[in-house]
Design an enzyme around this catalytic site. Structure first.
Site, PDB file in Angstrom:
ATOM      1  N   SER A 281      51.935  45.891  12.582  1.00 20.22           N
ATOM      2  CA  SER A 281      52.564  46.890  11.881  1.00 20.22           C
ATOM      3  C   SER A 281      54.171  46.713  11.755  1.00 20.22           C
ATOM      4  CB  SER A 281      52.286  48.245  12.669  1.00 20.22           C
ATOM      5  OG  SER A 281      53.300  49.429  12.379  1.00 20.22           O
TER       6      SER A 281
ATOM      7  N   TYR B  27      53.386  51.667  21.028  1.00 21.08           N
ATOM      8  CA  TYR B  27      52.840  51.188  19.826  1.00 21.08           C
ATOM      9  C   TYR B  27      53.715  50.014  19.284  1.00 21.08           C
ATOM     10  CZ  TYR B  27      50.739  50.726  15.212  1.00 21.08           C
ATOM     11  OH  TYR B  27      50.289  50.667  13.859  1.00 21.08           O
TER      12      TYR B  27
HETATM   13  N1  LIG Z   1      47.410  53.617   8.672  1.00 20.73           N
HETATM   14  C1  LIG Z   1      48.659  52.777   8.841  1.00 20.73           C
HETATM   15  O1  LIG Z   1      49.514  53.271   8.013  1.00 20.73           O
HETATM   16  C2  LIG Z   1      48.883  51.496   9.312  1.00 20.73           C
HETATM   17  C3  LIG Z   1      50.046  50.970   9.341  1.00 20.73           C
HETATM   18  C4  LIG Z   1      50.503  50.001   9.969  1.00 20.73           C
HETATM   19  C5  LIG Z   1      49.612  49.301  10.630  1.00 20.73           C
HETATM   20  N2  LIG Z   1      48.380  49.544  10.608  1.00 20.73           N
HETATM   21  C6  LIG Z   1      47.316  48.868  11.365  1.00 20.73           C
HETATM   22  O2  LIG Z   1      46.212  48.640  10.829  1.00 20.73           O
HETATM   23  C7  LIG Z   1      45.069  48.743  11.768  1.00 20.73           C
HETATM   24  C8  LIG Z   1      44.072  49.593  11.327  1.00 20.73           C
HETATM   25  O3  LIG Z   1      44.772  51.178  11.449  1.00 20.73           O
HETATM   26  P1  LIG Z   1      44.099  52.349  10.860  1.00 20.73           P
HETATM   27  O4  LIG Z   1      45.021  52.900  10.115  1.00 20.73           O
HETATM   28  O5  LIG Z   1      42.665  52.032   9.890  1.00 20.73           O
HETATM   29  O6  LIG Z   1      43.419  53.047  12.095  1.00 20.73           O
HETATM   30  P2  LIG Z   1      42.135  54.214  12.251  1.00 20.73           P
HETATM   31  O7  LIG Z   1      41.841  54.902  11.248  1.00 20.73           O
HETATM   32  O8  LIG Z   1      42.805  54.975  13.610  1.00 20.73           O
HETATM   33  O9  LIG Z   1      41.065  53.198  12.893  1.00 20.73           O
HETATM   34  C9  LIG Z   1      41.179  52.668  14.213  1.00 20.73           C
HETATM   35  C10 LIG Z   1      40.187  51.654  14.474  1.00 20.73           C
HETATM   36  O10 LIG Z   1      40.145  50.981  15.580  1.00 20.73           O
HETATM   37  C11 LIG Z   1      39.059  51.407  16.535  1.00 20.73           C
HETATM   38  N3  LIG Z   1      39.273  51.138  18.051  1.00 20.73           N
HETATM   39  C12 LIG Z   1      40.057  51.876  18.521  1.00 20.73           C
HETATM   40  N4  LIG Z   1      39.835  51.451  19.933  1.00 20.73           N
HETATM   41  C13 LIG Z   1      38.979  50.496  20.092  1.00 20.73           C
HETATM   42  C14 LIG Z   1      38.053  49.657  21.076  1.00 20.73           C
HETATM   43  N5  LIG Z   1      38.517  49.821  22.454  1.00 20.73           N
HETATM   44  N6  LIG Z   1      37.479  48.938  20.639  1.00 20.73           N
HETATM   45  C15 LIG Z   1      36.951  48.739  19.496  1.00 20.73           C
HETATM   46  N7  LIG Z   1      37.387  49.419  18.319  1.00 20.73           N
HETATM   47  C16 LIG Z   1      38.521  50.219  18.696  1.00 20.73           C
HETATM   48  C17 LIG Z   1      38.736  52.790  16.076  1.00 20.73           C
HETATM   49  O11 LIG Z   1      37.403  53.094  16.646  1.00 20.73           O
HETATM   50  P3  LIG Z   1      36.859  54.349  16.708  1.00 20.73           P
HETATM   51  O12 LIG Z   1      36.146  54.852  15.347  1.00 20.73           O
HETATM   52  O13 LIG Z   1      35.645  54.227  17.773  1.00 20.73           O
HETATM   53  O14 LIG Z   1      37.724  55.201  17.258  1.00 20.73           O
HETATM   54  C18 LIG Z   1      38.595  52.702  14.734  1.00 20.73           C
HETATM   55  O15 LIG Z   1      37.498  52.142  13.927  1.00 20.73           O
HETATM   56  C19 LIG Z   1      45.730  48.813  13.275  1.00 20.73           C
HETATM   57  O16 LIG Z   1      45.873  47.566  13.673  1.00 20.73           O
HETATM   58  C20 LIG Z   1      47.056  49.587  12.607  1.00 20.73           C
HETATM   59  O17 LIG Z   1      47.984  49.132  13.753  1.00 20.73           O
HETATM   60  C21 LIG Z   1      48.032  50.911  10.165  1.00 20.73           C
END
Ligand SMILES: NC(=O)c1ccc[n+]([C@@H]2O[C@H](COP(=O)([O-])OP(=O)(O)OC[C@H]3O[C@@H](n4cnc5c(N)ncnc54)[C@H](OP(=O)(O)O)[C@@H]3O)[C@@H](O)[C@H]2O)c1
Length: 312
Positions: free
Chosen positions: A165, A221
């Protein structure tokens, strides 16, 4: 005929992870969509199959559960004999967010350390959640990586993408000595990263973030992702044959951002997918901001980000 490529995506059931699975599959990669809860897999994969993706299967993987990582590694070994691409995407935010006020204020765009005192009712960061965030985002990601490395080493074109991130950038840290130490990749060690994390957790628990120059907002985070960035560089140094990168996907409309992002999941997945499919002579140990390489240095990153968003 081209050899089949196999990929594992962690946290593949929703958000950016699901879209990474979709885009890898549409590029001809055989995708193992891994997800924490087995019961959700059939539904997710059926929807992908209905949209024409036949090369996606699902397997249970809770990255915090070593036995679940081992059984996924055994499954891949038995059925495919190798792994070509690992996308570490799963994440815990470490925060409790007051959705209504967070969304009304502009989501993460309202968050800065200068305004930390105004955000206390919008974003809460209890110690236990912060600790769990670091455990998942850093230690569990490392555990998945280390257990899968032997399978990756069988591949002729192995790729590892750590979805990071922008918040993990050292730009958000206020301790110059710590920044220098984390940038000095020739001398940094995994043991030192552990010590830095322990130091953070001690200060976090004692409410002493300011004294040591830690980020004051979204703190655990940010530290977890800074640790992943440093680990990515250590991996690139250790394994010359693995192309490993960290990729900031951009600010994306997902559950984590309460859909406040500026990018769609399709746009957000582009950087990680591009990094996963780079040719064998592609870069390693680098940081991608969406699809562009950016510096790990805070000053250079600030200049890059300004130009990046002005150019949009
Ligand atoms: N969204 C943004 O703006 C943004 C910005 C910068 C970086 N990112 C990065 O992009 C990536 C994806 O983010 P996102 O926004 O798609 O997040 P999200 O919608 O909150 O999804 C998170 C995912 O991680 C899974 N997860 C959490 N704990 C877990 C565990 N112990 N074992 C296996 N799976 C687990 C969740 O599973 P469950 O469904 O079971 O909870 C879900 O599938 C992350 O690395 C995040 O840091 C996102």
């Amino acid at each position: 005929m081209e050899e089949k490529r196999f990929a594992i995506v962690t946290g593949g059931n929703r958000g950016i992870g699901l879209e990474i699975c979709r885009q890898l599959a549409s590029n001809g990669v055989e995708v193992i969509l891994s997800l924490r809860y087995q019961s959700r897999g059939e539904d997710v994969v059926r929807k992908l199959k209905d949209s024409g993706m036949s090369n996606v299967i699902f397997r249970q993987l809770d990255i915090n559960d070593p036995s679940s990582i081992t059984s996924l590694a055994e499954f891949v070994k038995t059925h495919f004999g190798k792994l070509d691409i690992l996308v570490n995407n799963a994440v815990e935010s470490g925060m409790i967010i007051n959705e209504k006020e967070f969304v009304a204020g502009g989501g993460f765009l309202q968050v800065s350390d200068e305004k930390a005192h105004l955000l206390t009712n919008i974003i809460k960061e209890p110690y236990e959640l912060g600790e769990n965030c670091i455990k998942t985002n850093y230690y569990a990601t490392k555990a998945v990586t280390e257990l899968l490395i032997p399978l990756l080493q069988v591949s002729k074109s192995l790729r590892m993408v750590n979805v990071t991130s922008g918040y993990g950038h050292l730009f958000w840290f206020h301790n110059e000595k710590l920044i220098e130490e984390l940038l000095d990749i020739d001398n940094l060690t995994e043991e030192r990263i552990d010590e830095i994390i322990q130091w953070f957790l001690t200060d976090f628990k004692a409410g002493k973030l300011q004294e040591s120059g830690w980020p004051l907002t979204v703190s655990a985070y940010k530290v977890s992702k800074a640790a992943i960035n440093a680990y990515t560089r250590l991996m690139a140094r250790k394994y010359e044959t693995i192309l490993v990168k960290c990729v900031h996907p951009g600010y994306v409309m997902t559950d984590m951002s309460f859909q406040t992002g500026t990018l769609t999941v399709e746009e957000g997945a582009k950087g990680p997918v591009m990094a996963a499919l780079l040719p064998n002579n592609g870069p390693s140990g680098v940081y991608f901001h969406e699809t562009q390489i950016a510096s790990f240095s805070p000053m250079e990153y600030a200049t890059f980000v300004k130009a990046f968003y002005e150019g949009k």
